[in-house]
Design an enzyme around this catalytic site. Sequence first.
Site, PDB file in Angstrom:
ATOM      1  N   GLY A   1      94.585  38.859 100.313  1.00 46.56           N
ATOM      2  CA  GLY A   1      96.042  39.860 101.143  1.00 46.56           C
ATOM      3  C   GLY A   1      95.539  41.015 101.527  1.00 46.56           C
ATOM      4  N   ARG A   2      94.847  40.942 101.113  1.00 50.10           N
ATOM      5  CA  ARG A   2      93.891  42.996 101.983  1.00 50.10           C
ATOM      6  C   ARG A   2      94.729  43.823 101.245  1.00 50.10           C
ATOM      7  NH1 ARG A   2      89.607  42.438 104.099  1.00 50.10           N
ATOM      8  NH2 ARG A   2      89.835  44.608 104.584  1.00 50.10           N
TER       9      ARG A   2
ATOM     10  N   ASP B   1      97.520  37.004 105.160  1.00 50.49           N
ATOM     11  CA  ASP B   1      98.344  38.313 104.247  1.00 50.49           C
ATOM     12  C   ASP B   1      99.560  39.014 104.664  1.00 50.49           C
ATOM     13  OD1 ASP B   1      95.613  38.470 104.135  1.00 50.49           O
ATOM     14  OD2 ASP B   1      94.755  39.697 105.434  1.00 50.49           O
TER      15      ASP B   1
ATOM     16  N   GLY C   1      90.024  36.134 110.875  1.00 50.20           N
ATOM     17  CA  GLY C   1      90.057  34.932 109.882  1.00 50.20           C
ATOM     18  C   GLY C   1      90.891  33.934 110.502  1.00 50.20           C
TER      19      GLY C   1
ATOM     20  N   HIS D   1      88.944  31.102 100.357  1.00 47.61           N
ATOM     21  CA  HIS D   1      89.333  30.882 101.863  1.00 47.61           C
ATOM     22  C   HIS D   1      90.220  29.462 101.200  1.00 47.61           C
ATOM     23  CE1 HIS D   1      85.920  33.841 102.026  1.00 47.61           C
ATOM     24  NE2 HIS D   1      86.767  33.580 103.302  1.00 47.61           N
TER      25      HIS D   1
ATOM     26  N   ASP E   1     100.582  41.281 106.641  1.00 50.02           N
ATOM     27  CA  ASP E   1     100.633  42.673 106.705  1.00 50.02           C
ATOM     28  C   ASP E   1     101.155  43.530 108.463  1.00 50.02           C
ATOM     29  OD1 ASP E   1      98.585  42.215 107.953  1.00 50.02           O
ATOM     30  OD2 ASP E   1      97.209  43.394 106.548  1.00 50.02           O
TER      31      ASP E   1
ATOM     32  N   THR F   1      97.889  35.995 110.438  1.00 45.98           N
ATOM     33  CA  THR F   1      97.031  36.081 109.100  1.00 45.98           C
ATOM     34  C   THR F   1      97.779  35.955 107.853  1.00 45.98           C
ATOM     35  OG1 THR F   1      97.081  38.325 107.679  1.00 45.98           O
ATOM     36  CG2 THR F   1      98.833  38.644 109.294  1.00 45.98           C
TER      37      THR F   1
ATOM     38  N   ARG G   1      70.891  42.866 118.748  1.00 41.93           N
ATOM     39  CA  ARG G   1      69.331  43.537 118.639  1.00 41.93           C
ATOM     40  C   ARG G   1      68.729  43.639 119.369  1.00 41.93           C
ATOM     41  NH1 ARG G   1      66.998  41.221 113.635  1.00 41.93           N
ATOM     42  NH2 ARG G   1      69.208  39.628 113.000  1.00 41.93           N
TER      43      ARG G   1
ATOM     44  N   ASP H   1      95.453  41.964 112.506  1.00 43.36           N
ATOM     45  CA  ASP H   1      95.075  43.541 113.732  1.00 43.36           C
ATOM     46  C   ASP H   1      94.184  43.932 113.999  1.00 43.36           C
ATOM     47  OD1 ASP H   1      94.062  43.009 111.598  1.00 43.36           O
ATOM     48  OD2 ASP H   1      95.223  45.796 110.761  1.00 43.36           O
ATOM     49  N   GLY H   2      92.429  42.956 113.590  1.00 39.47           N
ATOM     50  CA  GLY H   2      91.585  43.857 114.353  1.00 39.47           C
ATOM     51  C   GLY H   2      91.535  43.173 115.315  1.00 39.47           C
TER      52      GLY H   2
HETATM   53  O1  F6P Z   1      93.260  38.609 106.585  1.00 37.15           O
HETATM   54  C1  F6P Z   1      92.252  37.779 106.158  1.00 37.15           C
HETATM   55  C2  F6P Z   1      91.966  37.647 104.847  1.00 37.15           C
HETATM   56  O2  F6P Z   1      91.969  36.045 104.757  1.00 37.15           O
HETATM   57  C3  F6P Z   1      91.853  38.668 103.983  1.00 37.15           C
HETATM   58  O3  F6P Z   1      93.072  37.781 103.221  1.00 37.15           O
HETATM   59  C4  F6P Z   1      90.565  38.466 102.850  1.00 37.15           C
HETATM   60  O4  F6P Z   1      89.908  39.970 102.127  1.00 37.15           O
HETATM   61  C5  F6P Z   1      89.763  38.668 103.929  1.00 37.15           C
HETATM   62  O5  F6P Z   1      90.258  38.269 105.461  1.00 37.15           O
HETATM   63  C6  F6P Z   1      88.717  37.954 103.603  1.00 37.15           C
HETATM   64  O6  F6P Z   1      87.710  37.820 104.633  1.00 37.15           O
HETATM   65  P1  F6P Z   1      86.169  36.709 104.847  1.00 37.15           P
HETATM   66  O7  F6P Z   1      87.111  35.549 105.767  1.00 37.15           O
HETATM   67  O8  F6P Z   1      85.199  37.677 106.435  1.00 37.15           O
HETATM   68  O9  F6P Z   1      85.960  36.285 104.015  1.00 37.15           O
END
Ligand code: F6P
Length: 366
Positions: free
Chosen positions: A186-187, A143, A14, A288, A145, A141, A86, A119-120
């Site tokens: 914030g997950r 978040d 993200g 967002h 975290d 991030t 695919r 982290d991902g």
């Molecule tokens: O990790 C950042 C974050 O904005 C989180 O707070 C939220 O859960 C997630 O990404 C939302 O992801 P997407 O952009 O796929 O809706």
Amino acid sequence: MKEIKRIGINTGGGDAPGLNAVIRAAVLAAVGRGWEVVGIRKGYNGLLDTTQTMPLTRDTVRGITHLGGTILGTTNKGNPFSYPVRQPDGSIRAEDLSDRVLENFQKLQLDALIAIGGDGSLRIAHDLHLKGLPVVGVPKTIDNDLESTVITFGFDTAVTVATEALDRLHSTAEAHERVMVVEVMGRYAGWIALNAGVSSTCDVILIPEIPFDMDVVCQKIHGRYETGRRFAIVVAAEGAKPKGGELATTGEKEAGRQEVHLGGIAERVAQEIRERTGYDTRSLVLGHIQRGGTPTTFDRLIALRFGAAAVRILAERITGVMITLDPPKVRSVPLAEALSRMKSVPLDCDTILTAREIGVCFGDHL
Ligand code: F6P
């Protein structure tokens, strides 16, 4: 490791305000050392398909420090170790395309990669490093975290946006004698809800680290109405959950994505407040908007420092690490160590103690 002449930069996961500032500082620091820089578009996609790359020069990074988003694009669905492909029958199957990433890295004549991600994306960077790709990670991030850095860029902007929204809701809540329940991102960590909630004097803050009891939440709200403060503001982190209850998720599981999509806690809490108290209650999801637009000065500065530090570390031929803020220093830690633990809100931290002392309820007790 051989001498560095040409590096790649990508942004994954993200977006977070400050990504462009990292890119600018890294490019200028690299160009200043006589290196060439290649922008890898949309996470690792540019390393799966080399047409998705772009030269990064002084010109391409001019005037971008204050811009939100990322000039390189990003995705949270492009893990090359489990890439959605695919099949001839139309179905989608996850395939390991990591060898292709390494081949294209050679083809593009890159000596190292600066991977900017959460982290991902940094886990992918770490796995590629284990396969021989020299990488330096830059943590990103909203978040906040990630354990091994005091802060990540993007967080301050998200908290600032959330605080302003919560401030604004006070007047409309008071005018209508309503309860407003606001969901923030914030997950699995409550940092955004906690910092914005305390700063904007919310009455109730619900975070994943403190499972809540609806009886307590309703008592708190009822207490306010009884004593003449006939409105209340509740902020809920998207990962907050009731004692013994489940996480609120949207049920969506997109192809190529490891994580479930969180969402819906604010409306769940609002519904219960409505039913149990009878007070007029509304819920809203900030979503967002917390990630969009101009980064705060604080985030810009951290981002610029992280970008320049990544190049400095590479110049010392150090790879397999992540840049961290360890005030007053910016330094690096091994990626494996950086990704080993998530940073939750400690229950005895000063902000929680302060919040309790100024009358905030976390839904565990009054
Ligand atoms: O990790 C950042 C974050 O904005 C989180 O707070 C939220 O859960 C997630 O990404 C939302 O992801 P997407 O952009 O796929 O809706």
